[in-house]
Design an enzyme around this catalytic site. Sequence first.
Site, PDB file in Angstrom:
ATOM      1  N   SER A 125      -8.291  43.176  91.275  1.00  0.00           N
ATOM      2  CA  SER A 125      -9.683  43.147  90.828  1.00  0.00           C
ATOM      3  C   SER A 125     -10.233  44.554  90.630  1.00  0.00           C
ATOM      4  CB  SER A 125     -10.552  42.442  91.877  1.00  0.00           C
ATOM      5  OG  SER A 125     -10.063  41.164  92.166  1.00  0.00           O
ATOM      6  N   HIS A 146      -6.054  39.770  84.763  1.00  0.00           N
ATOM      7  CA  HIS A 146      -6.985  39.428  85.845  1.00  0.00           C
ATOM      8  C   HIS A 146      -7.612  38.060  85.606  1.00  0.00           C
ATOM      9  CE1 HIS A 146     -10.941  40.274  88.118  1.00  0.00           C
ATOM     10  NE2 HIS A 146      -9.997  40.024  88.993  1.00  0.00           N
ATOM     11  N   GLU A 158      -9.195  38.817  82.103  1.00  0.00           N
ATOM     12  CA  GLU A 158      -9.381  40.195  81.617  1.00  0.00           C
ATOM     13  C   GLU A 158      -8.006  40.836  81.457  1.00  0.00           C
ATOM     14  OE1 GLU A 158     -13.627  41.689  83.488  1.00  0.00           O
ATOM     15  OE2 GLU A 158     -11.926  41.615  84.845  1.00  0.00           O
ATOM     16  N   ASN A 197     -16.352  42.229  87.450  1.00  0.00           N
ATOM     17  CA  ASN A 197     -16.701  42.674  88.802  1.00  0.00           C
ATOM     18  C   ASN A 197     -17.649  43.866  88.795  1.00  0.00           C
ATOM     19  OD1 ASN A 197     -15.515  40.799  90.533  1.00  0.00           O
ATOM     20  ND2 ASN A 197     -13.500  41.675  90.197  1.00  0.00           N
TER      21      ASN A 197
HETATM   22  N1  LIG Z   1     -10.431  35.713  95.356  1.00  0.00           N
HETATM   23  C1  LIG Z   1     -10.860  35.895  94.135  1.00  0.00           C
HETATM   24  O1  LIG Z   1     -11.901  35.344  93.731  1.00  0.00           O
HETATM   25  C2  LIG Z   1     -10.086  36.770  93.176  1.00  0.00           C
HETATM   26  C3  LIG Z   1     -10.357  36.680  91.801  1.00  0.00           C
HETATM   27  C4  LIG Z   1      -9.596  37.464  90.908  1.00  0.00           C
HETATM   28  C5  LIG Z   1      -8.631  38.327  91.404  1.00  0.00           C
HETATM   29  N2  LIG Z   1      -8.402  38.396  92.759  1.00  0.00           N
HETATM   30  C6  LIG Z   1      -7.348  39.290  93.215  1.00  0.00           C
HETATM   31  O2  LIG Z   1      -6.180  38.512  93.452  1.00  0.00           O
HETATM   32  C7  LIG Z   1      -5.419  39.108  94.519  1.00  0.00           C
HETATM   33  C8  LIG Z   1      -5.185  38.063  95.592  1.00  0.00           C
HETATM   34  O3  LIG Z   1      -6.426  37.582  96.064  1.00  0.00           O
HETATM   35  P1  LIG Z   1      -6.541  36.165  96.804  1.00  0.00           P
HETATM   36  O4  LIG Z   1      -7.980  35.794  96.781  1.00  0.00           O
HETATM   37  O5  LIG Z   1      -5.516  35.229  96.270  1.00  0.00           O
HETATM   38  O6  LIG Z   1      -6.135  36.606  98.304  1.00  0.00           O
HETATM   39  P2  LIG Z   1      -5.539  35.676  99.470  1.00  0.00           P
HETATM   40  O7  LIG Z   1      -5.857  36.374 100.738  1.00  0.00           O
HETATM   41  O8  LIG Z   1      -5.984  34.256  99.292  1.00  0.00           O
HETATM   42  O9  LIG Z   1      -3.959  35.689  99.192  1.00  0.00           O
HETATM   43  C9  LIG Z   1      -3.170  36.833  99.274  1.00  0.00           C
HETATM   44  C10 LIG Z   1      -1.747  36.370  99.529  1.00  0.00           C
HETATM   45  O10 LIG Z   1      -0.865  37.479  99.369  1.00  0.00           O
HETATM   46  C11 LIG Z   1       0.197  37.280 100.278  1.00  0.00           C
HETATM   47  N3  LIG Z   1       0.941  38.531 100.436  1.00  0.00           N
HETATM   48  C12 LIG Z   1       0.551  39.657 101.085  1.00  0.00           C
HETATM   49  N4  LIG Z   1       1.526  40.603 100.994  1.00  0.00           N
HETATM   50  C13 LIG Z   1       2.536  40.048 100.269  1.00  0.00           C
HETATM   51  C14 LIG Z   1       3.814  40.518  99.841  1.00  0.00           C
HETATM   52  N5  LIG Z   1       4.223  41.742 100.161  1.00  0.00           N
HETATM   53  N6  LIG Z   1       4.594  39.679  99.120  1.00  0.00           N
HETATM   54  C15 LIG Z   1       4.184  38.432  98.802  1.00  0.00           C
HETATM   55  N7  LIG Z   1       2.978  37.936  99.182  1.00  0.00           N
HETATM   56  C16 LIG Z   1       2.168  38.736  99.904  1.00  0.00           C
HETATM   57  C17 LIG Z   1      -0.477  36.788 101.542  1.00  0.00           C
HETATM   58  O11 LIG Z   1       0.445  36.142 102.420  1.00  0.00           O
HETATM   59  C18 LIG Z   1      -1.523  35.830 100.956  1.00  0.00           C
HETATM   60  O12 LIG Z   1      -1.028  34.502 100.864  1.00  0.00           O
HETATM   61  C19 LIG Z   1      -6.202  40.333  94.982  1.00  0.00           C
HETATM   62  O13 LIG Z   1      -5.707  41.457  94.297  1.00  0.00           O
HETATM   63  C20 LIG Z   1      -7.622  40.014  94.530  1.00  0.00           C
HETATM   64  O14 LIG Z   1      -8.384  41.169  94.314  1.00  0.00           O
HETATM   65  C21 LIG Z   1      -9.093  37.630  93.654  1.00  0.00           C
END
Ligand SMILES: NC(=O)c1ccc[n+]([C@@H]2O[C@H](COP(=O)([O-])OP(=O)(O)OC[C@H]3O[C@@H](n4cnc5c(N)ncnc54)[C@H](O)[C@@H]3O)[C@@H](O)[C@H]2O)c1
Length: 290
Positions: A125, A146, A158, A197
């Site tokens: 993000s 994204h 994005e 964002n």
């Molecule tokens: N939550 C949102 O609304 C949103 C929206 C768009 C983008 N994002 C981006 O998406 C990404 C993930 O966010 P999320 O909300 O899914 O987080 P989340 O906490 O739900 O999930 C993250 C996952 O990554 C896993 N993980 C950590 N290290 C790892 C590794 N080395 N190998 C494999 N898996 C690993 C964790 O076990 C966890 O299941 C972030 O970069 C976030 O900025 C989030």
Amino acid sequence: MTETLTDIARVGVVGCGQMGAGIAEVAARSGLEVMVAETTGEALEIGRTRLLNSLAKAAERSKITEPERDAAIDRLSFTTDLGEFADRDLVIEAVVENEQVKTEIFQVLDQVVTRSDAILASNTSSIPLVKLAVATSRPDQVIGIHFFNPAPVQRLVELIPALTTSEETVLRAEAVVTGLLGKHAIRAQDRSGFVVNALLIPYLLAAVRMFESGAASREDIDNGMEMGCAHPMGPLKLADLIGLDTVASVADSMYAEFKEPLYAAPPLLQRMVDAGRLGRKSGAGFYPYA
Ligand SMILES: NC(=O)c1ccc[n+]([C@@H]2O[C@H](COP(=O)([O-])OP(=O)(O)OC[C@H]3O[C@@H](n4cnc5c(N)ncnc54)[C@H](O)[C@@H]3O)[C@@H](O)[C@H]2O)c1
């Protein structure tokens, strides 16, 4: 364009949290073969359950037919070994919003993925794409793709080229996102927060500050924006949905980039993260969740 579309068939998704599971679901429902990687067997099982529950709900709500659900499930595979991503045409990394963790994953993917023109994408993000790109030996093939939460529902994606990304990579990524996955793509420069964002985070932080100062209750803040501005969800509910750790990390990246006080995470947000109150995914945030 058709030629470009058909050359992406095998997708890898790293991370099966909220976003990784959603992205894997979108890709599998679109007919792509998807392999999902997580850190541990336990995390993988939680992610797999999340993904299968979401597919089941989509079928119950008639968003997809039962045969389509079953076909999507057949296209999914799961691993804890990134080494199994060797044959992937496109990898989308969706792990925690942490630059070091993501950088290490890009280094591994660079070693593992054999196809010389594979696309290596991040769902970050806010982390500068160029930092992930230069961690690899193929910085022209790294791009931000994204998605928005929940990925199977939200239409927008994005596309964020790093300074090093080739136009060919951008066009191929765009073809996948719009042609295969059926999303609407907008392009943004590699600046922390991109388009959505950059506008959303200061608004969410303002709502947290308003709540923290006692100026209004959480319900009145959310009702204010839902009933006064026709937002489908008020800012505190939305922050809980995104995940407060993610909101705080994105705010930190944006603040580090621009030194703009409006991007600075308020103390309450950081305290809630420290307390493990991350929003819906942890069972409690500004609101409690079952
Ligand atoms: N939550 C949102 O609304 C949103 C929206 C768009 C983008 N994002 C981006 O998406 C990404 C993930 O966010 P999320 O909300 O899914 O987080 P989340 O906490 O739900 O999930 C993250 C996952 O990554 C896993 N993980 C950590 N290290 C790892 C590794 N080395 N190998 C494999 N898996 C690993 C964790 O076990 C966890 O299941 C972030 O970069 C976030 O900025 C989030």
